[in-house]
Structure formats: C-alpha cells, structure tokens
Scaffold this active site. Structure first.
Site, PDB file in Angstrom:
ATOM      1  N   LEU A 173       8.849  -1.024  -7.464  1.00  0.00           N
ATOM      2  CA  LEU A 173       9.641  -2.226  -7.194  1.00  0.00           C
ATOM      3  C   LEU A 173      10.896  -1.941  -6.372  1.00  0.00           C
ATOM      4  O   LEU A 173      11.487  -0.864  -6.453  1.00  0.00           O
ATOM      5  CB  LEU A 173      10.061  -2.871  -8.524  1.00  0.00           C
ATOM      6  CG  LEU A 173       8.900  -3.283  -9.438  1.00  0.00           C
ATOM      7  CD1 LEU A 173       9.435  -3.980 -10.685  1.00  0.00           C
ATOM      8  CD2 LEU A 173       7.890  -4.176  -8.721  1.00  0.00           C
ATOM      9  N   GLN A 210      -1.415 -12.811   3.418  1.00  0.00           N
ATOM     10  CA  GLN A 210      -1.800 -12.865   2.000  1.00  0.00           C
ATOM     11  C   GLN A 210      -1.431 -14.222   1.400  1.00  0.00           C
ATOM     12  O   GLN A 210      -2.207 -14.809   0.641  1.00  0.00           O
ATOM     13  CB  GLN A 210      -1.085 -11.743   1.238  1.00  0.00           C
ATOM     14  CG  GLN A 210      -1.200 -11.847  -0.273  1.00  0.00           C
ATOM     15  CD  GLN A 210      -0.668 -10.616  -0.982  1.00  0.00           C
ATOM     16  OE1 GLN A 210      -1.337  -9.603  -1.033  1.00  0.00           O
ATOM     17  NE2 GLN A 210       0.531 -10.692  -1.544  1.00  0.00           N
ATOM     18  N   GLY A 244       3.938  -2.731  -8.513  1.00  0.00           N
ATOM     19  CA  GLY A 244       4.944  -1.754  -8.922  1.00  0.00           C
ATOM     20  C   GLY A 244       5.676  -1.156  -7.744  1.00  0.00           C
ATOM     21  O   GLY A 244       5.688  -1.730  -6.655  1.00  0.00           O
ATOM     22  N   ASP A 287       4.137 -10.349   3.218  1.00  0.00           N
ATOM     23  CA  ASP A 287       2.667 -10.391   3.266  1.00  0.00           C
ATOM     24  C   ASP A 287       2.254 -11.802   3.682  1.00  0.00           C
ATOM     25  O   ASP A 287       1.723 -12.577   2.886  1.00  0.00           O
ATOM     26  CB  ASP A 287       2.096 -10.015   1.900  1.00  0.00           C
ATOM     27  CG  ASP A 287       2.386  -8.567   1.563  1.00  0.00           C
ATOM     28  OD1 ASP A 287       1.889  -7.692   2.269  1.00  0.00           O
ATOM     29  OD2 ASP A 287       3.153  -8.316   0.619  1.00  0.00           O
ATOM     30  N   HIS A 307      11.091  -7.436  -4.555  1.00  0.00           N
ATOM     31  CA  HIS A 307      10.422  -7.913  -5.773  1.00  0.00           C
ATOM     32  C   HIS A 307      11.425  -8.603  -6.691  1.00  0.00           C
ATOM     33  O   HIS A 307      11.130  -9.619  -7.317  1.00  0.00           O
ATOM     34  CB  HIS A 307       9.802  -6.731  -6.541  1.00  0.00           C
ATOM     35  CG  HIS A 307       8.701  -6.034  -5.809  1.00  0.00           C
ATOM     36  ND1 HIS A 307       8.814  -4.753  -5.322  1.00  0.00           N
ATOM     37  CD2 HIS A 307       7.446  -6.445  -5.500  1.00  0.00           C
ATOM     38  CE1 HIS A 307       7.690  -4.394  -4.739  1.00  0.00           C
ATOM     39  NE2 HIS A 307       6.839  -5.401  -4.826  1.00  0.00           N
TER      40      HIS A 307
END
Ligand code: PAF
Length: 280
Positions: free
Chosen positions: A33, A154, A31, A151, A37
C-alpha cells in the site's frame, strides 16, 4: 481493525452491520500500500459507515508468472497503514479461499474494451480482474466500491461488469496520487532504484508533452514518434504504448477533443512495468 481470512465469518459480520443500517465501502487492493490506496480508504470513510479493505494478490490477473512472483508484498506494513488510516475491516484471503479447487477456467470477454491497451499487452488480465472483483463484490456486498484512476481501463471494465451483472453498488473512481515530482504512485515503484525513479518520470513528462502538443493541434502519431525517440534515448526504458482514446469507449483517436479524450501510456523502466494516464 478487524481482520478476516475466511468468507463465512466476514459475511456474517457484514450481514449484521447491514442489518444495523451501516453502509459499507469496499477498497480492493493487492497490498504494497501507498498514499494512493490510503486516499481510496479516506474517500470511502467519508461516504460510508464502515470501510472494508482487501489485500489479495490475484494470480488470475497476471499473464506472466515472473511478474506475479516479483509483485511487492508488505503485509505487516500494510496492516499498520490501514489501521492508522482508520480502515475498520480487512479481508485477506488465501488462494485456497478465493479459488478453492476450481480450475480458474471461468473467463470474461468485454469485446474491444479488454483487447486494446493493457488488454493487448497483458492478454487475460482483465478477465482475471473481473473474476476476482466479482468474487469480492459477492463476498463483501458493499454499497460503494473505490478504485484508482491510475488503472483507467480497469475502471471502465469494472463499470461494464457492474452494469452487465447488475451488482447493486456504486463505483467510485479516485484521482491519481502523485509524488511532488509528478511520478504516479504505484506499488511497483517499490521495485525501482533511486535512478529508476528518476527515469520513471519519463512517463508523466511524456503525458504532459503529449497533452500540450495535442492541444496545439498536433496528431497523436506525430507526438508518439517524439516520445518513442525519448524512450529510445533513455537506457533501460521501453515504451509499450502511448495512445489517445475516447474516455468512455477507449476507441483510438487521432486528435484530442478536449473533455472527451484521455492519453494513456505504458512502458518499462529497468524491467518494471509502469502505467499512467491523463485526461485531456
Ligand atoms: O487494482 C488492483 O489493485 C487490482 O487489479 C484489484 C482491483 C485489487 C483486483 O485484484
């Protein structure tokens, strides 16, 4: 946009869509955003019949309870943005739905990959990410899943996860969205004051300076000293790491080999932790 909060109804809905031959793109988020995103949503919409966005602030990936409590939340604005971007489905589960009565003890270990960089400063973070992303992959069963390049580590961890657990899906890494100033878009930017946003440019400026110096033949240790001095000279700024690493393994490098290296940085600006990276 159809909104689901429970697992069984969204599974039934998506099973039906798959039976009709629809391809499904997944955009997992926490979230708060922003345009970054929405670029993932756009990428998914370009390649799939149906895009499923998820909003879930996952407690197991926060190693610091204050950071979890302070993580920005803006559900109504998020729903409006997703609707406007044409996202067809939103899954926004509760902690109860995602973790039920489990004690969160299931752990992942990715060897060196999750011990360096973010993993060193946020122990357990990637185990929590891998756990929640595995749950989302199992619930949504997407054909493709979209993650931001900001990221960077990630994405490598999730790539290993997909490879090891044989998730039948394609992973997509989408380039970092930046403000015209160069500041990488991040949900955490919402916590910065105007002055803080200006100070946060220190990250992207450090990356650009490092890239230029490395391409001129400097080694990362010498460049880091200069960057450390710049952070030390900026009130409220603290450098956590500046590293040059192999793009695929994140093994530390001294000199930049073009096309096989990435520069990664993390630091605090006025107590807000920010990360950024740049391919060499
Ligand atoms: O990148 C994020 O926002 C989160 O780590 C993710 C992938 C949604 C998992 O909680």
């Amino acid at each position: 946009m159809q909104i689901f909060e429970e697992i069984e109804p969204i599974r039934a809905y998506l099973d039906d869509q798959r039976r009709k031959g629809k391809s499904i793109g997944l955009v997992p988020t926490m979230g708060a955003l922003h345009q970054g995103h929405l670029s993932l949503i756009g990428a998914s919409k370009g390649e799939n019949d149906l895009t499923v966005g998820t909003i879930y602030v996952n407690p197991t990936q926060f190693n610091n309870s204050t950071d979890l409590a302070k993580y920005p939340r803006s559900l109504e604005a998020d729903i409006a943005q997703l609707t406007q971007a044409g996202c067809e489905v939103l899954f926004k589960p509760s902690n109860e739905v995602m973790y039920g009565k489990t004690d969160n003890s299931l752990k992942f270990d990715f060897g060196q990959l999750d011990k360096v960089l973010e993993g060193k400063f946020r122990p357990g973070h990637f185990s929590g990410v891998a756990l929640v992303v595995s749950k989302l992959f199992n619930i949504i069963q997407p054909h493709r899943a979209y993650f931001g390049q900001k990221d960077y580590q990630q994405f490598l961890v999730i790539s290993r996860l997909v490879e090891e657990l044989k998730f039948p899906l394609q992973l997509k890494s989408i380039p970092i969205s930046r403000e015209t100033s160069g500041l990488a878009l991040s949900s955490r930017n919402q916590r910065l004051s105007e002055e803080g946003r200006a100070k946060a440019l220190l990250l992207v400026k450090s990356l650009r300076f490092t890239r230029d110096e490395l391409l001129n033949g400097q080694n990362i240790n010498d460049v880091r000293k200069e960057i450390q001095a710049r952070f030390d000279g900026t009130p409220g700024a603290k450098l956590e790491y500046l590293e040059l690493a192999d793009r695929n393994t994140l093994e530390a490098l001294q000199h930049g080999e073009k096309e096989s290296a990435v520069i990664l940085i993390a630091g605090f600006v006025d107590d807000v932790r920010l990360i950024d990276n740049m391919l060499l």
